[in-house]
Design an enzyme around this catalytic site. Structure first.
Site, short mmCIF file in Angstrom:
data_model
loop_
_atom_site.label_atom_id
_atom_site.label_comp_id
_atom_site.label_asym_id
_atom_site.label_seq_id
_atom_site.Cartn_x
_atom_site.Cartn_y
_atom_site.Cartn_z
N TYR A 142 26.51 22.04 -22.35
CA TYR A 142 25.54 23.14 -22.27
C TYR A 142 24.20 22.62 -22.78
O TYR A 142 24.15 21.94 -23.82
CB TYR A 142 26.01 24.32 -23.11
CG TYR A 142 25.00 25.46 -23.24
CD1 TYR A 142 24.35 25.70 -24.45
CD2 TYR A 142 24.69 26.28 -22.16
CE1 TYR A 142 23.43 26.73 -24.57
CE2 TYR A 142 23.78 27.33 -22.29
CZ TYR A 142 23.15 27.54 -23.49
OH TYR A 142 22.24 28.57 -23.62
N ASP A 237 20.77 14.74 -24.69
CA ASP A 237 20.49 16.06 -25.27
C ASP A 237 21.12 16.08 -26.67
O ASP A 237 22.32 16.31 -26.83
CB ASP A 237 21.08 17.16 -24.39
CG ASP A 237 20.85 18.54 -25.01
OD1 ASP A 237 21.24 19.55 -24.39
OD2 ASP A 237 20.28 18.59 -26.12
N LYS A 265 17.33 22.72 -33.51
CA LYS A 265 18.18 23.07 -34.65
C LYS A 265 17.72 22.45 -35.97
O LYS A 265 16.77 22.92 -36.59
CB LYS A 265 19.63 22.74 -34.31
CG LYS A 265 20.14 23.56 -33.09
CD LYS A 265 21.56 23.23 -32.73
CE LYS A 265 21.96 23.82 -31.38
NZ LYS A 265 22.36 25.23 -31.46
#
Ligand code: KE4
Length: 428
Positions: A142, A237, A265
């Site tokens: 994802y 990613d 994050k």
């Protein structure tokens, strides 16, 4: 009725599903979400005042624990100087320099406000740089909710993807090939067939969105070789793994230099920050320098940058990841030993501050193996641990996170609670 339920009922009248991000709604595990009123260190408290040892950590950002004094103070001081200017600031240079110093693959970097913006921008940039349209992603990975990444595998190996979400036109998915994660033969066949059409490959180098799955050691090196040979941009990613599995992310652990890296994050320390960066010749295509447009009102927000700089300073401290890794392994080793004592089919793995728990005999190495794990068993474990005051990700298909604020006693308490839960599960 408890306050969590009252709030959830109220939330659902004005917010779709009562949440601002789907996974928070407990749809995968059932029951009602806990509305969090405050958090500090390794703990969160819900609207009824119940405390939990937290293994979600806001899905990764809270690697130094919640409300770390240095991060809160940095944000407070920044806020007193104004919240947002829409103009360049020195702090943005500092965090860009810090990121480029920490990750050698970053020669230039652009800040955005979420991981989705980072991956969406990196894909557009790779297409602009190569002049090609086709991209490759992997089932189970994802990368946020950009249209071209909400795509599931097509009917055949080399058929383009189909939308995995409502509202994504087939035309937006047709340039996305979805391959199996960690299947070297399939990767080689795809590049043999279409290599020179491929603008980019985007991969979670250690996957954290199908639970925690690591590919075989050579897989990422094969991917690097194939992208180089065919002029495709390799995008790691590392929104989740960046500064989570180690100070230099997965790329530092495996010794691979991606062409672009996306981050989020931890880089924002709990404030909205994403970033994409990499090779200078590619990044120089980004507006206003080059033809690939990308922008954002709050990109590089002084508050978010202050939190991010404080977070990066804390994780750069000597021995930070050694201590964090030892704590995470104390959890996964303890849980595996407890499950084994009670004959529960269970496995676990940990890297740095990231872990995976599987109600399966062996650690999965691809999406198909993940799907064989016992989801009903996980859901029973999840709710029993929640009732006991230990908060895991509300889905069998998410990674877990430990922070530097988790002490040995916190982990020992979680393992002791799990021992009771496994005993009860074995009795079923
Ligand atoms: P955001 O747009 O949510 O900041 O980042 C998207 C993203 C991109 N890349 C990776 C590897 C990610 O893990 C994410 C987001 N991770 C999820 C956790 N499964 C965020 C939690 C959520 O969606 O609420």
């Amino acid at each position: 009725m408890n306050r969590n339920q009252t709030l959830f009922d109220r939330a659902q009248t004005v917010i779709p599903g009562g949440v601002n991000s789907p996974v928070r709604a407990f749809g995968s595990v059932g029951g009602s979400p806990r509305f969090i009123s405050r958090a500090e260190g390794a703990r969160i408290w819900d609207a009824d005042g119940a405390a939990y040892v937290d293994y979600v950590g806001s899905w990764g950002p809270a690697i130094t624990g919640h409300a770390h004094p240095a991060i809160v103070e940095a944000v407070r001081e920044a806020a007193l100087r104004g919240l947002s200017f829409g103009a360049p600031t020195e702090g943005e240079i500092e965090i860009a320099e810090r990121l480029c110093a920490l990750l050698p693959s970053l020669e230039m970097v652009r800040l955005v406000s979420s991981g989705t913006e980072a991956t969406m921008s990196a894909i557009r940039l790779a297409r602009g740089f190569t002049g090609r349209d086709t991209i490759i992603k992997f089932e189970g990975c994802y990368h946020g909710h950009a249209d071209c990444l909400l795509v599931k595998a097509g009917s055949g190996l080399l058929t383009f993807g189909n939308p995995s979400s409502g509202g994504v036109p087939a035309d937006f998915a047709k340039h996305t090939l979805v391959l199996d994660y960690n299947d070297p033969a399939q990767l080689e066949a795809t590049f043999r067939e279409k290599g020179d059409e491929i603008a980019a490959v985007i991969i979670e180098p250690f996957a954290g969105n199908m639970n925690f799955v690591r590919p075989g050691d050579d897989y990422l090196h094969l991917l690097r070789r194939l992208c180089t040979a065919h002029g495709a941009v390799l995008i790691f990613d590392e929104v989740m793994t960046g500064f989570r599995v180690g100070l230099q992310g997965v790329q530092g652990l495996v010794g691979i230099t991606p062409d672009l890296t996306t981050l989020g994050k931890v880089v924002g320390g709990g404030m909205p920050v994403g970033a994409f960066g990499g090779r200078r010749d590619i990044m120089e295509k980004v507006a206003p320098l080059g033809p690939v447009y990308q922008a954002g009102t709050l990109s590089g927000s002084p508050l978010a940058v202050a939190a991010g700089l404080a977070s990066l300073k804390l994780v750069s401290a000597s021995g930070f990841y050694d201590a964090l890794g030892a704590r995470t392994r104390q959890l996964t080793d303890g849980l595996a030993a407890a499950a084994a004592r009670h004959g529960v089919s269970f496995s676990a793995q940990a890297v740095g501050g990231m872990f995976g728990l599987y109600f399966a005999a062996a650690v999965p190495q691809n999406f198909a193996e993940v799907m064989t794990s016992d989801r009903a068993a996980f859901n029973r474990f999840f709710h029993a641990m929640l009732e006991a005051g230990h908060y895991f990700a509300p889905s069998a298909f998410e990674a877990g996170f430990v922070s530097s604020a988790h002490g040995e006693a916190d982990i020992a308490a979680t393992v002791a609670a799990a021992d009771q839960v496994f005993a009860g599960m074995a009795a079923l």
